[in-house]
Design a protein around this motif. Structure first.
Motif, PDB file in Angstrom:
ATOM      1  N   SER A 186       0.836  -1.201   0.000  1.00  0.00           N
ATOM      2  CA  SER A 186       0.000   0.000   0.000  1.00  0.00           C
ATOM      3  C   SER A 186       0.870   1.250   0.000  1.00  0.00           C
ATOM      4  O   SER A 186       2.016   1.237   0.455  1.00  0.00           O
ATOM      5  CB  SER A 186      -0.927   0.010   1.227  1.00  0.00           C
ATOM      6  N   PHE A 187       0.297   2.337  -0.504  1.00  0.00           N
ATOM      7  CA  PHE A 187       0.979   3.624  -0.562  1.00  0.00           C
ATOM      8  C   PHE A 187       0.141   4.652   0.188  1.00  0.00           C
ATOM      9  O   PHE A 187      -1.096   4.617   0.140  1.00  0.00           O
ATOM     10  CB  PHE A 187       1.172   4.071  -2.010  1.00  0.00           C
ATOM     11  N   SER A 188       0.815   5.570   0.846  1.00  0.00           N
ATOM     12  CA  SER A 188       0.069   6.605   1.576  1.00  0.00           C
ATOM     13  C   SER A 188      -0.641   7.544   0.622  1.00  0.00           C
ATOM     14  O   SER A 188      -1.697   8.100   0.939  1.00  0.00           O
ATOM     15  CB  SER A 188       1.013   7.393   2.487  1.00  0.00           C
ATOM     16  N   LYS A 189      -0.060   7.718  -0.569  1.00  0.00           N
ATOM     17  CA  LYS A 189      -0.678   8.547  -1.599  1.00  0.00           C
ATOM     18  C   LYS A 189      -0.645   7.790  -2.921  1.00  0.00           C
ATOM     19  O   LYS A 189       0.197   6.912  -3.127  1.00  0.00           O
ATOM     20  CB  LYS A 189       0.033   9.888  -1.737  1.00  0.00           C
ATOM     21  N   ALA A 190      -1.555   8.149  -3.801  1.00  0.00           N
ATOM     22  CA  ALA A 190      -1.724   7.385  -5.038  1.00  0.00           C
ATOM     23  C   ALA A 190      -0.597   7.624  -6.031  1.00  0.00           C
ATOM     24  O   ALA A 190      -0.104   8.752  -6.180  1.00  0.00           O
ATOM     25  CB  ALA A 190      -3.053   7.745  -5.682  1.00  0.00           C
ATOM     26  N   VAL A 191      -0.210   6.560  -6.721  1.00  0.00           N
ATOM     27  CA  VAL A 191       0.715   6.676  -7.837  1.00  0.00           C
ATOM     28  C   VAL A 191      -0.099   6.765  -9.126  1.00  0.00           C
ATOM     29  O   VAL A 191      -1.259   6.363  -9.178  1.00  0.00           O
ATOM     30  CB  VAL A 191       1.685   5.481  -7.897  1.00  0.00           C
ATOM     31  N   THR A 192       0.520   7.303 -10.158  1.00  0.00           N
ATOM     32  CA  THR A 192      -0.136   7.433 -11.461  1.00  0.00           C
ATOM     33  C   THR A 192       0.224   6.234 -12.329  1.00  0.00           C
ATOM     34  O   THR A 192       1.392   5.865 -12.445  1.00  0.00           O
ATOM     35  CB  THR A 192       0.301   8.727 -12.164  1.00  0.00           C
ATOM     36  N   LYS A 193      -0.778   5.616 -12.924  1.00  0.00           N
ATOM     37  CA  LYS A 193      -0.579   4.453 -13.779  1.00  0.00           C
ATOM     38  C   LYS A 193      -0.869   4.836 -15.233  1.00  0.00           C
ATOM     39  O   LYS A 193      -1.740   5.674 -15.503  1.00  0.00           O
ATOM     40  CB  LYS A 193      -1.495   3.309 -13.353  1.00  0.00           C
ATOM     41  N   ILE A 194      -0.148   4.231 -16.147  1.00  0.00           N
ATOM     42  CA  ILE A 194      -0.305   4.519 -17.571  1.00  0.00           C
ATOM     43  C   ILE A 194      -0.870   3.295 -18.279  1.00  0.00           C
ATOM     44  O   ILE A 194      -0.287   2.202 -18.220  1.00  0.00           O
ATOM     45  CB  ILE A 194       1.037   4.916 -18.211  1.00  0.00           C
ATOM     46  N   SER A 208      -9.598  13.396 -11.291  1.00  0.00           N
ATOM     47  CA  SER A 208      -8.613  12.560 -10.615  1.00  0.00           C
ATOM     48  C   SER A 208      -8.984  12.544  -9.144  1.00  0.00           C
ATOM     49  O   SER A 208      -9.980  13.160  -8.730  1.00  0.00           O
ATOM     50  CB  SER A 208      -7.205  13.151 -10.772  1.00  0.00           C
ATOM     51  N   LEU A 209      -8.164  11.889  -8.325  1.00  0.00           N
ATOM     52  CA  LEU A 209      -8.290  12.059  -6.893  1.00  0.00           C
ATOM     53  C   LEU A 209      -7.972  13.514  -6.546  1.00  0.00           C
ATOM     54  O   LEU A 209      -7.230  14.185  -7.265  1.00  0.00           O
ATOM     55  CB  LEU A 209      -7.340  11.108  -6.162  1.00  0.00           C
ATOM     56  N   GLY A 210      -8.530  14.002  -5.440  1.00  0.00           N
ATOM     57  CA  GLY A 210      -8.460  15.428  -5.134  1.00  0.00           C
ATOM     58  C   GLY A 210      -7.219  15.866  -4.394  1.00  0.00           C
ATOM     59  O   GLY A 210      -6.183  15.194  -4.395  1.00  0.00           O
ATOM     60  N   TYR A 211      -7.344  17.022  -3.726  1.00  0.00           N
ATOM     61  CA  TYR A 211      -6.223  17.642  -3.040  1.00  0.00           C
ATOM     62  C   TYR A 211      -5.494  16.673  -2.116  1.00  0.00           C
ATOM     63  O   TYR A 211      -6.104  15.972  -1.312  1.00  0.00           O
ATOM     64  CB  TYR A 211      -6.710  18.818  -2.194  1.00  0.00           C
ATOM     65  N   GLY A 212      -4.164  16.647  -2.233  1.00  0.00           N
ATOM     66  CA  GLY A 212      -3.336  15.910  -1.299  1.00  0.00           C
ATOM     67  C   GLY A 212      -3.357  14.406  -1.428  1.00  0.00           C
ATOM     68  O   GLY A 212      -2.729  13.716  -0.617  1.00  0.00           O
ATOM     69  N   GLN A 213      -4.061  13.870  -2.420  1.00  0.00           N
ATOM     70  CA  GLN A 213      -4.156  12.411  -2.536  1.00  0.00           C
ATOM     71  C   GLN A 213      -3.184  11.822  -3.561  1.00  0.00           C
ATOM     72  O   GLN A 213      -2.930  10.623  -3.544  1.00  0.00           O
ATOM     73  CB  GLN A 213      -5.589  12.009  -2.900  1.00  0.00           C
ATOM     74  N   ALA A 214      -2.667  12.658  -4.440  1.00  0.00           N
ATOM     75  CA  ALA A 214      -1.712  12.176  -5.439  1.00  0.00           C
ATOM     76  C   ALA A 214      -0.303  12.227  -4.871  1.00  0.00           C
ATOM     77  O   ALA A 214       0.093  13.203  -4.234  1.00  0.00           O
ATOM     78  CB  ALA A 214      -1.802  13.024  -6.710  1.00  0.00           C
ATOM     79  N   GLY A 215       0.455  11.174  -5.125  1.00  0.00           N
ATOM     80  CA  GLY A 215       1.811  11.105  -4.616  1.00  0.00           C
ATOM     81  C   GLY A 215       2.860  11.607  -5.580  1.00  0.00           C
ATOM     82  O   GLY A 215       4.048  11.517  -5.294  1.00  0.00           O
ATOM     83  N   ASP A 216       2.453  12.121  -6.736  1.00  0.00           N
ATOM     84  CA  ASP A 216       3.397  12.623  -7.716  1.00  0.00           C
ATOM     85  C   ASP A 216       2.772  13.781  -8.482  1.00  0.00           C
ATOM     86  O   ASP A 216       1.566  14.002  -8.434  1.00  0.00           O
ATOM     87  CB  ASP A 216       3.826  11.510  -8.683  1.00  0.00           C
ATOM     88  N   LYS A 231      -9.469   3.260 -20.492  1.00  0.00           N
ATOM     89  CA  LYS A 231      -8.053   3.358 -20.858  1.00  0.00           C
ATOM     90  C   LYS A 231      -7.591   4.784 -21.140  1.00  0.00           C
ATOM     91  O   LYS A 231      -6.386   5.068 -21.103  1.00  0.00           O
ATOM     92  CB  LYS A 231      -7.752   2.457 -22.058  1.00  0.00           C
ATOM     93  N   HIS A 232      -8.523   5.709 -21.416  1.00  0.00           N
ATOM     94  CA  HIS A 232      -8.119   7.086 -21.700  1.00  0.00           C
ATOM     95  C   HIS A 232      -8.370   8.025 -20.521  1.00  0.00           C
ATOM     96  O   HIS A 232      -8.238   9.239 -20.643  1.00  0.00           O
ATOM     97  CB  HIS A 232      -8.844   7.607 -22.939  1.00  0.00           C
ATOM     98  N   GLY A 233      -8.740   7.456 -19.372  1.00  0.00           N
ATOM     99  CA  GLY A 233      -8.957   8.265 -18.188  1.00  0.00           C
ATOM    100  C   GLY A 233      -7.680   8.460 -17.398  1.00  0.00           C
ATOM    101  O   GLY A 233      -6.604   7.942 -17.740  1.00  0.00           O
ATOM    102  N   GLN A 234      -7.775   9.218 -16.298  1.00  0.00           N
ATOM    103  CA  GLN A 234      -6.651   9.379 -15.392  1.00  0.00           C
ATOM    104  C   GLN A 234      -6.682   8.223 -14.396  1.00  0.00           C
ATOM    105  O   GLN A 234      -7.599   8.112 -13.584  1.00  0.00           O
ATOM    106  CB  GLN A 234      -6.744  10.721 -14.662  1.00  0.00           C
ATOM    107  N   ILE A 235      -5.684   7.348 -14.471  1.00  0.00           N
ATOM    108  CA  ILE A 235      -5.665   6.121 -13.675  1.00  0.00           C
ATOM    109  C   ILE A 235      -4.684   6.273 -12.520  1.00  0.00           C
ATOM    110  O   ILE A 235      -3.518   6.642 -12.726  1.00  0.00           O
ATOM    111  CB  ILE A 235      -5.287   4.904 -14.545  1.00  0.00           C
ATOM    112  N   GLN A 236      -5.144   5.968 -11.323  1.00  0.00           N
ATOM    113  CA  GLN A 236      -4.307   6.061 -10.128  1.00  0.00           C
ATOM    114  C   GLN A 236      -4.539   4.841  -9.242  1.00  0.00           C
ATOM    115  O   GLN A 236      -5.562   4.165  -9.360  1.00  0.00           O
ATOM    116  CB  GLN A 236      -4.646   7.341  -9.346  1.00  0.00           C
ATOM    117  N   SER A 237      -3.602   4.589  -8.348  1.00  0.00           N
ATOM    118  CA  SER A 237      -3.746   3.461  -7.440  1.00  0.00           C
ATOM    119  C   SER A 237      -2.979   3.711  -6.151  1.00  0.00           C
ATOM    120  O   SER A 237      -1.927   4.356  -6.155  1.00  0.00           O
ATOM    121  CB  SER A 237      -3.252   2.167  -8.095  1.00  0.00           C
ATOM    122  N   LYS A 238      -3.515   3.164  -5.052  1.00  0.00           N
ATOM    123  CA  LYS A 238      -2.863   3.269  -3.751  1.00  0.00           C
ATOM    124  C   LYS A 238      -2.355   1.923  -3.244  1.00  0.00           C
ATOM    125  O   LYS A 238      -1.747   1.855  -2.180  1.00  0.00           O
ATOM    126  CB  LYS A 238      -3.834   3.858  -2.721  1.00  0.00           C
TER     127      LYS A 238
END
Length: 497
Positions: A34-42, A243-251, A70-77
């Motif tokens: 698990s990650f404290s904040k989401a990573v971006t997936k391609i 996408s996920l909102g404020y403070g949730q993205a790790g990059d 497949k053309h959306g903003q994909i993220q994962s924690k």
């Protein structure tokens, strides 16, 4: 009975601690990361099943496919290692979706523009990392382009091939250089509008619910703004985040929003540039298929609408990778491409070149880059595209107290400029230009609450004043329609001119 109930409680608690990952009593427990904040997936090119559950044995509960997302903003924690490989728990456009195989993602990939064509200019060096669409590691997670090794970080006056590498990922790109020629401003300026003032800085107002008193909740009805024969009506309220909102993205690549800067509309395709900071020159383009998204208000509610509605919307909203957009206000589009003049809005004037990006509508990736320069003392801050080979640019010549209109035409890999008109005056004395469009043979120049219409040669025609107290964040013309975007909340409006 008490013993059986206690066992159920223990197992339920374990499942919660695993973040809802189901762990079978007979299968080997899943190994979760698990990650404290989401990573971006391609996303990659293939279609894969999406599941409700996953255990050490593998996934279960197939319920949909990646073809919708497949053309959306994909993220994962988090992800889980199973006997059938790694599975990631994904969010798309900010909404939780489910578990998908790591094979779905583009792994060990560097995507760059096919080629770059530079105007020879000893006063400007092209940063070769500007050509990167994305870089991924072995798990399909986006990597900051600053970590990529490049064989040449900047290119100025000589053609070359640039090589990119990160781990096992490799790419190369050819750069051509052509000799440009400075253009001459030779048009007599037409009599201008009487100079006026407006409020400056950020928006002083908002849409009905975009404020603390109303909790920044979604709008439920459209607006109508009228001035001097031009009526603008709401076409689309946009999501606060795609996408996920404020403070949730790790990059830096993760958050899509919350600042809009520019727009372009061609046919049923509406594209806007989105940034996390007004000082950033990198952001995302978000494309909406207006033919499918007919509601003015529903797109605000991607995370709460019904699942079937979301699946439909996700197919008709595309998000670009995190790419160079400059100020992001100078856009245009054709049936197949989006164009961006990626200027530096903090560079007042001088001999630097400027970048033009051609981006494919099909996959939202940079295809080609050109640089251009009108003259050593003509740095452009606002432009619009009216075809694959034509760009109109606006230059405010403070020294001569006028606005100049330039037409740039592409022949092969080269852009040439000619002045087509000019207008005396400042229009608005205390605010920068907020939008520039070409429609029905005329230019439209937008400031906070004001839009001015002038002929192609610079002759004044109309002045529209709207009392929204919201910043204009880009304009676009197509046929006899003028599209204007307002900030807080981002609202696309449409008017007949």
């Amino acid at each position: 009975m008490k013993g059986k109930n206690s066992f159920k409680v223990v197992m339920a608690t374990a499942a919660l601690l695993m973040g809802s990952v189901l762990v079978s009593t007979t299968a080997k427990p899943a190994s979760a990361k698990s990650f404290s904040k989401a990573v971006t997936k391609i996303a990659g090119n293939g279609n894969y099943a999406i599941y409700h559950n996953v255990s050490g044995s593998g996934p279960s509960g197939k319920f949909t496919s990646t073809k919708y997302f497949k053309h959306g903003q994909i993220q994962s924690k988090r992800y889980v290692s199973t006997k059938k490989g790694n599975f990631w728990d994904i969010y798309v456009d900010g909404r939780h979706v489910g578990w998908v195989s790591q094979n779905f993602f583009a792994r060990n990939k560097i995507s760059v523009a096919k080629d770059v064509s530079l105007v020879k200019n000893s006063s400007y060096a092209f940063p070769t990392r500007d050509a990167i669409n994305y870089v991924t590691n072995s798990q399909g997670t986006a990597v900051n382009p600053s970590k990529v090794h490049v064989s040449q970080a900047h290119v100025s006056t000589a053609a070359t091939t640039v090589k990119y590498s990160y781990g096992k990922a490799k790419a190369s790109m050819d750069i051509k250089v052509y000799d440009g020629q400075d253009a001459t401003a030779d048009k007599k300026a037409e009599t201008g509008f009487k100079s006026t003032t407006t409020w400056n800085g950020g928006s002083k107002g908002s849409s009905r619910n975009w404020n603390r008193a109303h909790g920044y909740r979604s709008e439920t009805s459209g607006n109508t703004f009228k001035s001097n024969g031009l009526t603008l009506r709401t076409r689309l309220f946009q999501p606060r985040f795609v996408s996920l909102g404020y403070g949730q993205a790790g990059d830096k690549m993760g958050q899509v929003g919350v600042i809009p800067e520019g727009i372009t509309v061609n046919g049923n395709d509406f594209v806007t540039s989105m940034f996390t900071s007004s000082s950033s020159q990198f952001g995302h383009l978000v494309s909406y298929n207006l033919n499918a998204i007919k509601s003015k208000t529903a797109a605000q509610n991607l995370t709460t609408m019904s699942w079937n509605s979301f699946k439909s919307y996700a197919q008709n909203i595309k998000v670009s990778p995190y790419i160079k957009l400059g100020h992001g206000q100078s856009l245009g589009s054709t049936s197949s491409s989006i164009y961006v003049m990626a200027n530096d809005n903090n560079y007042n004037n001088g001999p630097k070149s400027e970048e033009i990006f051609q981006i494919s509508k099909s996959d939202m990736k940079i295809k080609k880059i050109w640089t251009f320069r009108i003259a050593s003392n003509r740095y452009i801050h606002n432009a619009t595209f009216v075809g694959d080979n034509t760009m109109y640019a606006l230059f405010h010549n403070g020294g001569y107290n006028c606005y100049e209109y330039w037409k740039l035409t592409r022949d092969g890999d080269e852009w040439t400029a000619e002045e087509v008109g000019a207008t005396k005056g400042r229009f608005i004395s205390n605010s920068p230009v907020q939008g520039f469009a070409y429609a029905d043979g005329d230019f439209f120049i937008g400031f906070n609450d004001h839009i001015f219409r002038v002929n192609e040669n610079g002759k004044t025609k109309k002045h529209y004043c709207f009392h929204t107290r919201r910043e204009i964040e880009g304009m676009s013309g197509t046929g006899s329609n003028l599209y204007v975007q307002f900030a807080q909340r981002a609202e696309l409006t449409k008017g007949r001119i």
